[in-house]
Design an enzyme around this catalytic site. Structure first.
Site, PDB file in Angstrom:
ATOM      1  N   LYS A 167      16.426 -30.297 -21.474  1.00 32.74           N
ATOM      2  CA  LYS A 167      15.140 -30.260 -21.915  1.00 32.74           C
ATOM      3  C   LYS A 167      14.449 -31.481 -22.344  1.00 32.74           C
ATOM      4  CE  LYS A 167      17.277 -27.496 -24.018  1.00 32.74           C
ATOM      5  NZ  LYS A 167      17.856 -26.049 -24.485  1.00 32.74           N
ATOM      6  N   LYS A 206      10.569 -28.071 -24.624  1.00 32.11           N
ATOM      7  CA  LYS A 206      10.091 -27.034 -23.674  1.00 32.11           C
ATOM      8  C   LYS A 206       8.771 -26.645 -23.638  1.00 32.11           C
ATOM      9  CE  LYS A 206      14.460 -25.050 -25.775  1.00 32.11           C
ATOM     10  NZ  LYS A 206      14.895 -23.994 -26.809  1.00 32.11           N
ATOM     11  N   ARG A 227      39.783 -34.837 -22.010  1.00 33.48           N
ATOM     12  CA  ARG A 227      40.415 -34.206 -20.770  1.00 33.48           C
ATOM     13  C   ARG A 227      41.441 -33.110 -21.600  1.00 33.48           C
ATOM     14  NH1 ARG A 227      42.318 -36.920 -15.128  1.00 33.48           N
ATOM     15  NH2 ARG A 227      43.080 -35.174 -14.345  1.00 33.48           N
ATOM     16  N   GLY A 266      16.308 -20.623 -22.126  1.00 34.53           N
ATOM     17  CA  GLY A 266      17.642 -20.101 -21.847  1.00 34.53           C
ATOM     18  C   GLY A 266      17.675 -19.402 -20.538  1.00 34.53           C
TER      19      GLY A 266
END
Lengths: 430, 430
Positions: free
Chosen positions: B107, B207, B48, B136
């Site tokens: 992917k 992919k 954080r 992409g």
């Protein structure tokens, strides 16, 4: 599976017959992908008796093309008649008015009437789709409107006319003249009997106007496009450009630049290492430069029955699946016409070619005009000759304002040293 | 304008921060295109306190990533955590179960669990979108699923991993070794500290599995992919390939061939005149060959904050406009796993490279093994040397069955003439 999507098809030329054939050949596959069958229920074309090699049995023949708009049971009308006005526009308007969706391959109609048609379609809650209108089978409308929709675009440009690219490619490969290659292309059916729309850049400009609207969120503004075709490219230009590291391509370019929307179709010198330099023959290609995605490059077949039908049927599949969103990149009523860029204020490099008399002092005269106009020369070659025997002087300028080059050419106007009109071509950047 | 699309974002690494930045930078434009604002209302990430250079004020911070699925007022969850299983998968499942749409760049998760997730999403009537998972920023999921959806595909293939393409490009340009270029890429942050996923071809295979499902309407079948990376490509291969008219690229190829679905990631020899030969550096590119459209070619940035965020936000814009249709090319429950092709039965040309001892008879031995296995040699060069001083014999075969080449290599196994493992690479066709 849901009810079929019933379509009426106006036009049974190369594209229309291609649509019928594709829906027949890949019908099962298309239905599985679309979630429902896509069925031609009515057609209209000029000659009912002509054999098109397609099966029209069970399909209603409608003599009055515009009546397809209200034909019973039709969900969407496909318009592949062509022509910016006339029957195509009448049908488009009536289809939208009848509350039905329209799919068109008609770049001229969208370039001239796209804003009105889009506003009417959006007001009526129907779809207007036109993937086939730009770059044939390449899904570039979808690429800009959806795939790259998160980007602010710096520019969009491309090789948008396969006939011109074919002619330039053959000239380049075989060292032949424009007229010679055009005549051959006409004989082979690659170019129209009246080739003006293609070779004067009008067809490319229609497509560019659409791409520019999608990329920049501006109203389609075909009339503002500076359009110069390929008629005046000579063999010597191609040879000199090659010697300087470039290929010549007819490129339509649009960008927000120099005070407004810049739109130009013009032969460009394209550096050898640029992807457009490798787009040969009748292929089309589009480049979009987005702030997030960087450079996107799309290439494929820009015309012909198969590629165009592929795009038309893709639109129909979108409709069948439940297409949504605005016709252009944003609702048509929110799109405003942009100010027109001041081309002279743009910066870039340029190619200049002069046909000159072979006598002393000519080069000095040209160089002086460049100097006086503030044009700086990056490289210059004098080696070729024109068909009439005059000497060719070709040069590439350093980056500078276009207005300076225009000024230099103005200074040389009427000079006895020049044996013909100088040729000016911009050099394509990134 | 309609209500905002409220999203919860899991992961604030390069991609997650990129999404926040893109939505901030282009927020007005995106809202105009999407028809509504897209607003990040909740985020979850590991640390954080880390400064990511983005403004998270007004956004809920959620420590339990999976709880984003039910976070109040969220329309869609964006998952950019990564990893095929673990927190990403848990979040994906919970999001869909909660009746919310999911956008992911993952992917590996889609390759391994895409079928289950798609079926769950379709059963629940929510969207599952993953444009960023392949290539992409290039809208190739959209291109295949929608833009070319009317086509029966002969094959789909591409350069799907930018790290490998970068390494091969630098090796080619600078004549350096694989290990050397990899080490430099790691030092510059272009390659992961553990580069196995990239250089062994696993990332490209993830992919490819997705592309193959989209193109052929088969279930995603990652396990059936033959995956060979770029570790064993040596400088001599690149030099010999160049001498023979080719460049080496890691290409993922899929097609319906040889009795089933053929899927392979492997270094290929790509002819100089093929568009993939000109894809350099970290670019990605995909080719799809459709029966109507012909060859479509897409090129762009396959990784990085901007391009990946561009794809993620494009999916969000689709959601905001009202996305529709199946998750893959057809409803997941209708997709069946295809038989696996018999690679040996495929026909093609191949490159073979042997490192051999420099003594008489070696070439005769290799040539005899080729002859006995029925492999016909198209061209052969013996000119280079390996780093260990052994002689390089490189050849390209005529078209023939892969099984014959495998047989020939089997005949040479254990031969004292060979000083190392032979290299075999297929030659990319059309």
């Amino acid at each position: 599976m849901a009810d079929p999507l019933n379509i009426a098809l106006a036009g049974l030329g190369t594209v229309g017959a291609g649509v019928v054939r594709l829906l027949a050949d890949n019908g099962d596959l298309i239905a599985r992908r679309a979630g429902r069958a896509i069925r031609v229920v009515a057609v209209s074309a000029r000659d009912r008796t002509r054999d098109r090699g397609i099966d029209l049995s069970g399909i209603d023949w409608v003599d009055d093309t515009a009546a397809l708009a209200e034909h019973s049971g039709v969900d969407a009308v496909v318009e592949v008649v062509g022509g910016s006005d006339g029957p195509a526009l009448a049908l488009a308007r009536r289809t939208i008015a009848a509350g039905r969706s329209l799919v068109t391959a008609n770049k001229a109609m969208i370039a001239h009437h796209g804003m009105d048609l889009a506003a009417a379609a959006e007001a009526g809650g129907v779809a207007l789709k036109y993937e086939a209108a730009v770059a044939g089978g390449i899904p570039v409308i979808k690429g800009l409107r959806e795939g790259a929709a998160a980007n602010r675009f710096a520019h969009v440009y491309g090789i948008l006319n396969g006939t011109c690219n074919h002619i330039l490619s053959v000239m380049e490969k075989e060292g032949r003249s424009f007229a010679d290659v055009l005549a051959e292309a006409q004989a082979l059916g690659y170019a129209e009997a009246d080739p003006a729309f293609d070779i004067d850049g009008v067809d490319a400009a229609h497509k560019l106007a659409i791409l520019a609207s999608l990329a920049f969120g501006t109203a389609i503004d075909f009339d503002a496009i500076e359009t110069v075709g390929v008629r005046h490219v000579v063999e010597a230009d191609i040879a000199e450009a090659a010697a300087l590291g470039f290929r010549i391509r007819l490129v339509g370019v649009a960008g927000m630049d120099a005070g407004g929307l810049f739109q130009r179709v013009h032969p460009h010198l394209v550096p050898h290492d640029h992807p457009l330099a490798h787009v040969s023959g009748s292929l089309n290609a589009v480049v979009a430069q987005g702030d997030a995605v960087g450079r996107l490059f799309f290439e494929g077949r820009g015309a012909g029955a198969g590629p165009t039908a592929s795009a038309v049927v893709a639109d129909l599949i979108d409709l069948a699946r439940g297409a949504s969103g605005p016709v252009l990149s944003m609702p048509a009523e929110t799109l405003e016409r942009a100010a027109v860029a001041d081309a002279g204020a743009r910066e870039g490099r340029a190619y200049l070619r002069f046909a000159v008399a072979d006598r002393p002092g000519v080069l000095a005269e040209i160089a002086a005009a460049m100097r006086d106009a503030g044009v700086s020369i990056e490289s210059l070659i004098q080696r070729g000759t024109m068909p009439d025997g005059s000497v060719v002087v070709a040069m590439v300028t350093h980056r500078g304002r276009e207005a300076c080059v225009t000024d230099a050419l103005g200074r040389l106007r009427g000079s006895a040293s020049l044996t013909g009109q100088p040729m000016w071509m911009p050099i394509l950047e990134d």
